[in-house]
Design a protein around this motif. Sequence first.
Motif, PDB file in Angstrom:
ATOM      1  N   ASP A   1    -119.323 -29.740  28.088  1.00 33.15           N
ATOM      2  CA  ASP A   1    -118.711 -31.014  28.358  1.00 33.15           C
ATOM      3  C   ASP A   1    -118.107 -30.811  29.707  1.00 33.15           C
ATOM      4  OD1 ASP A   1    -117.006 -33.091  28.982  1.00 33.15           O
ATOM      5  OD2 ASP A   1    -116.156 -33.362  27.189  1.00 33.15           O
ATOM      6  N   ILE A   2    -119.042 -31.294  30.861  1.00 29.55           N
ATOM      7  CA  ILE A   2    -118.910 -31.058  32.285  1.00 29.55           C
ATOM      8  C   ILE A   2    -117.365 -31.401  32.832  1.00 29.55           C
ATOM      9  CG2 ILE A   2    -119.837 -33.113  33.292  1.00 29.55           C
ATOM     10  CD1 ILE A   2    -120.054 -29.471  34.737  1.00 29.55           C
ATOM     11  N   PHE A   3    -116.928 -32.588  32.202  1.00 22.77           N
ATOM     12  CA  PHE A   3    -115.692 -32.848  32.738  1.00 22.77           C
ATOM     13  C   PHE A   3    -114.584 -32.110  32.109  1.00 22.77           C
ATOM     14  CE2 PHE A   3    -118.161 -36.642  33.019  1.00 22.77           C
ATOM     15  CZ  PHE A   3    -118.097 -36.964  34.246  1.00 22.77           C
ATOM     16  N   ALA A   4    -114.675 -31.786  30.914  1.00 21.00           N
ATOM     17  CA  ALA A   4    -113.618 -30.826  30.265  1.00 21.00           C
ATOM     18  C   ALA A   4    -113.712 -29.438  30.988  1.00 21.00           C
ATOM     19  CB  ALA A   4    -114.060 -30.621  28.832  1.00 21.00           C
ATOM     20  N   VAL A   5    -114.736 -28.731  31.350  1.00 17.39           N
ATOM     21  CA  VAL A   5    -115.034 -27.860  32.022  1.00 17.39           C
ATOM     22  C   VAL A   5    -114.248 -27.715  33.512  1.00 17.39           C
ATOM     23  CG1 VAL A   5    -116.664 -26.121  33.178  1.00 17.39           C
ATOM     24  CG2 VAL A   5    -116.990 -26.728  30.795  1.00 17.39           C
ATOM     25  N   LEU A   6    -114.487 -28.707  34.306  1.00 20.27           N
ATOM     26  CA  LEU A   6    -114.266 -28.794  35.462  1.00 20.27           C
ATOM     27  C   LEU A   6    -112.415 -29.231  35.497  1.00 20.27           C
ATOM     28  CD1 LEU A   6    -116.641 -31.041  37.454  1.00 20.27           C
ATOM     29  CD2 LEU A   6    -116.387 -28.544  37.597  1.00 20.27           C
ATOM     30  N   ASP A   7    -111.979 -29.755  34.576  1.00 22.50           N
ATOM     31  CA  ASP A   7    -110.662 -29.935  34.343  1.00 22.50           C
ATOM     32  C   ASP A   7    -109.879 -28.566  34.033  1.00 22.50           C
ATOM     33  OD1 ASP A   7    -108.461 -31.498  33.944  1.00 22.50           O
ATOM     34  OD2 ASP A   7    -108.159 -30.886  31.946  1.00 22.50           O
ATOM     35  N   GLU A   8    -110.585 -27.748  33.062  1.00 26.28           N
ATOM     36  CA  GLU A   8    -110.104 -26.522  32.739  1.00 26.28           C
ATOM     37  C   GLU A   8    -109.991 -25.575  34.208  1.00 26.28           C
ATOM     38  OE1 GLU A   8    -111.273 -22.322  30.315  1.00 26.28           O
ATOM     39  OE2 GLU A   8    -112.217 -24.402  30.062  1.00 26.28           O
ATOM     40  N   ILE A   9    -111.432 -25.584  34.901  1.00 22.12           N
ATOM     41  CA  ILE A   9    -111.119 -24.805  36.130  1.00 22.12           C
ATOM     42  C   ILE A   9    -110.250 -25.185  37.050  1.00 22.12           C
ATOM     43  CG2 ILE A   9    -113.000 -24.108  37.986  1.00 22.12           C
ATOM     44  CD1 ILE A   9    -115.044 -24.089  36.050  1.00 22.12           C
ATOM     45  N   GLY A  10    -110.311 -26.574  37.276  1.00 20.01           N
ATOM     46  CA  GLY A  10    -109.252 -26.973  38.041  1.00 20.01           C
ATOM     47  C   GLY A  10    -107.833 -26.607  37.978  1.00 20.01           C
ATOM     48  N   ASN A  11    -107.572 -26.798  36.532  1.00 22.39           N
ATOM     49  CA  ASN A  11    -106.043 -26.327  36.089  1.00 22.39           C
ATOM     50  C   ASN A  11    -105.695 -25.000  36.663  1.00 22.39           C
ATOM     51  OD1 ASN A  11    -105.148 -28.474  34.833  1.00 22.39           O
ATOM     52  ND2 ASN A  11    -105.875 -27.888  32.913  1.00 22.39           N
ATOM     53  N   ALA A  12    -106.816 -24.000  36.396  1.00 25.39           N
ATOM     54  CA  ALA A  12    -106.703 -22.516  36.820  1.00 25.39           C
ATOM     55  C   ALA A  12    -106.561 -22.407  38.248  1.00 25.39           C
ATOM     56  CB  ALA A  12    -107.748 -21.899  36.307  1.00 25.39           C
ATOM     57  N   ILE A  13    -107.343 -23.200  39.095  1.00 22.82           N
ATOM     58  CA  ILE A  13    -107.397 -23.103  40.639  1.00 22.82           C
ATOM     59  C   ILE A  13    -105.917 -23.631  41.153  1.00 22.82           C
ATOM     60  CG2 ILE A  13    -108.348 -24.109  42.496  1.00 22.82           C
ATOM     61  CD1 ILE A  13    -111.083 -24.088  41.236  1.00 22.82           C
ATOM     62  N   VAL A  14    -105.477 -24.713  40.738  1.00 22.27           N
ATOM     63  CA  VAL A  14    -104.308 -25.224  41.064  1.00 22.27           C
ATOM     64  C   VAL A  14    -103.008 -24.357  40.937  1.00 22.27           C
ATOM     65  CG1 VAL A  14    -102.747 -27.060  40.851  1.00 22.27           C
ATOM     66  CG2 VAL A  14    -105.114 -27.503  40.937  1.00 22.27           C
ATOM     67  N   SER A  15    -103.152 -23.978  39.740  1.00 20.39           N
ATOM     68  CA  SER A  15    -101.695 -23.087  39.424  1.00 20.39           C
ATOM     69  C   SER A  15    -102.154 -21.724  40.019  1.00 20.39           C
ATOM     70  CB  SER A  15    -101.667 -22.582  37.636  1.00 20.39           C
ATOM     71  OG  SER A  15    -102.823 -22.338  37.383  1.00 20.39           O
TER      72      SER A  15
END
Length: 679
Positions: A394-408
């Motif tokens: 699920d590309i959007f879920a994957v990018l959301d998960e990676i985005g969370n990790a990057i921002v934090s």
Amino acid sequence: MESTRSSLEDGTAGLCVRLFGPLTVVRDGATAQLPASRKLRALFAYLALAPHPVSRSRLCELLWDVPNDPRGELRWCLSKLRGILDDPARVETSGDTVALDLGGSFVDAIDIASTAAKGVETLDLERLQALSELFVGDFLEGLEIDRSPHFMSWATAQRRRFGSCHAAILERLVNNLPPNSGSVSAHIEKWLALAPFDGRAHVALLENLARRGQIGACEEHLAAAAQLFQSEDLDFAPVRDAWRANKERPSVATPCARSMVSLTPPIALAEPDAVPLRRASLAVMPFVEEAGIGVVHGAPRGGVRGGLADGFTHDIITRLAKLRDFFVIARGSVFALAEKNIAPEDAGRRLNVDYVATGTVRSQPGRVVVSIELVEVRTARIVWAETFERRPDDIFAVLDEIGNAIVSSISTEIETVERNRAMLKAPNSLNAWEAYHRGLWHMYRFTRTENEQARHFFDMALKLDPTFARAYAGLSFTHWQNAFQRWGDREQESALAFEAAGQSLLVDDHNPAAHWAMGRALWLRGEQDGSLIELERAVDLSPNFALGHYALSFVHSQSGDPKSAIGSSDHSRHLSPFDPLLFGMLGSRAIALARLGQFDEAAEWALKAAARPNAHAIILAIAAHCLALAGRQDEAQNFAAALRKTLPNYRADDFINTFHFDPDAEALFRQGARRIGLG
């Protein structure tokens, strides 16, 4: 070691490789004759800087587009390399990989890169001068290879990287050399050549000219520099204003770059009223989408704006801005610079920001790979780098998960750097931002003495800046700790925590930390419903605010929904896996599991919480009670004994009164306390 390096540097002993200027190899003082092959030189440079062995297929892809026999050409190049190095063992081939063993030799680029990784601010003047002298030309000067886009992309990135290092070294030299040193002018000229839009370099030049009495030259440079900035739609006013301020001083006695702390980013910022200019600033440059195409000057060749990488960049910028921790450059500004093919490091200096984040997004069959770097602009030091690889179910879920990790991660790494920098400064020299981070450093030690030191520095920050919402939140936290840990009168400290949280909200109602502080203060007052409203508001304002999710877990674990507590705890740890309050995240999960009757799991999570190096006495008490409920009496007794070394009269009432348990939870933990003699 130093004498060995010196002899290698001057080429009188051993093997010396120079990658700045034309590629040069010196063996025991004699310059080796290199074959004319450009690809051989490119292969040598690439392997010299590769941190790990490189596959033959990668090397073929890097240097040969569609030759008849790429592996044959690679073998020829490797045989020639053995001759150049005069030691066949230095070319290591293992299976399908190739590596160069340059141990005991001097490689100028490696010397610079390894030093920059530690931070140029740690170097003395002699070392800075020596490093500066290594930049005798561009990286691999004159080496261009047609139809090898992957190699040229790598070479361009290296030239940018080392150009940024050189600029940082020059700035450090200008800042620290005696003002009358004859080399200062030359260093400033080189600095300006490397970073023509760096306002600090221009003001350094102006002050240097003024010190020599060349006021007319100052005015000429001002006019020329203003025209240069205008041609790029950059605001020159901060440079002009800083110069005017310097002129008004009675004497100009120190390098001007030191006086440039007030220079503001010349391009509009995201949410300009969110964070004052004196705080740390960040530019997230547009991510590059790689799909088997060459990357030139930071932009995908043939790429189309608006794709996956651009959307990802927009999302990260928005999330970081919502944290309101630091200045975030607006999307339009960074995209405008990227469209002009401005390198990220150059963009960081043009924008006068402290940090620049860059990244790539690569879609491959069955996986998405996102790589990112966070660089401290003034020192050219890579603060943090990571690669995330996920299956794109699920590309959007994957990018959301990676985005969370990057921002934090970006937020955490910047806070860590700023905290450590503040700790190295004399207390009476701190500005509000630095005093706040000095307070954080003490706050996260979780002892009574350190908590008092934290309160002192938060007070200092607020005297310097009464509009600093995060400092009010930090001050509230120290009073909260005094109440929670019984280090002071609970009622009085609760009132002070509430008052400071209220001030934080008055200053910035959109700051998640302000609502977090108020939610915790309301919990102290026994107002759980109000507490949850404020904490939900904190995470609504910034879904990446890990402490907000942790606080929700903390409140729910005692008398709210224990399943929600577990979910919030897990999410907070996902957002901030190395958080200073990790023991609390783990402890809240343990309490929630105990309330659900899952005593074995509760004991395991409580042990994890107690194992954290900064875990305080209340975390030890959670572990003792959860282990007792799980029937692990010996371990529970050990924790109870450790607790009583610190608090000799500790009883069940102390544990119960620390929290706000519902009646069932209170009865449960009293049962555990009786099993280990704390009843």
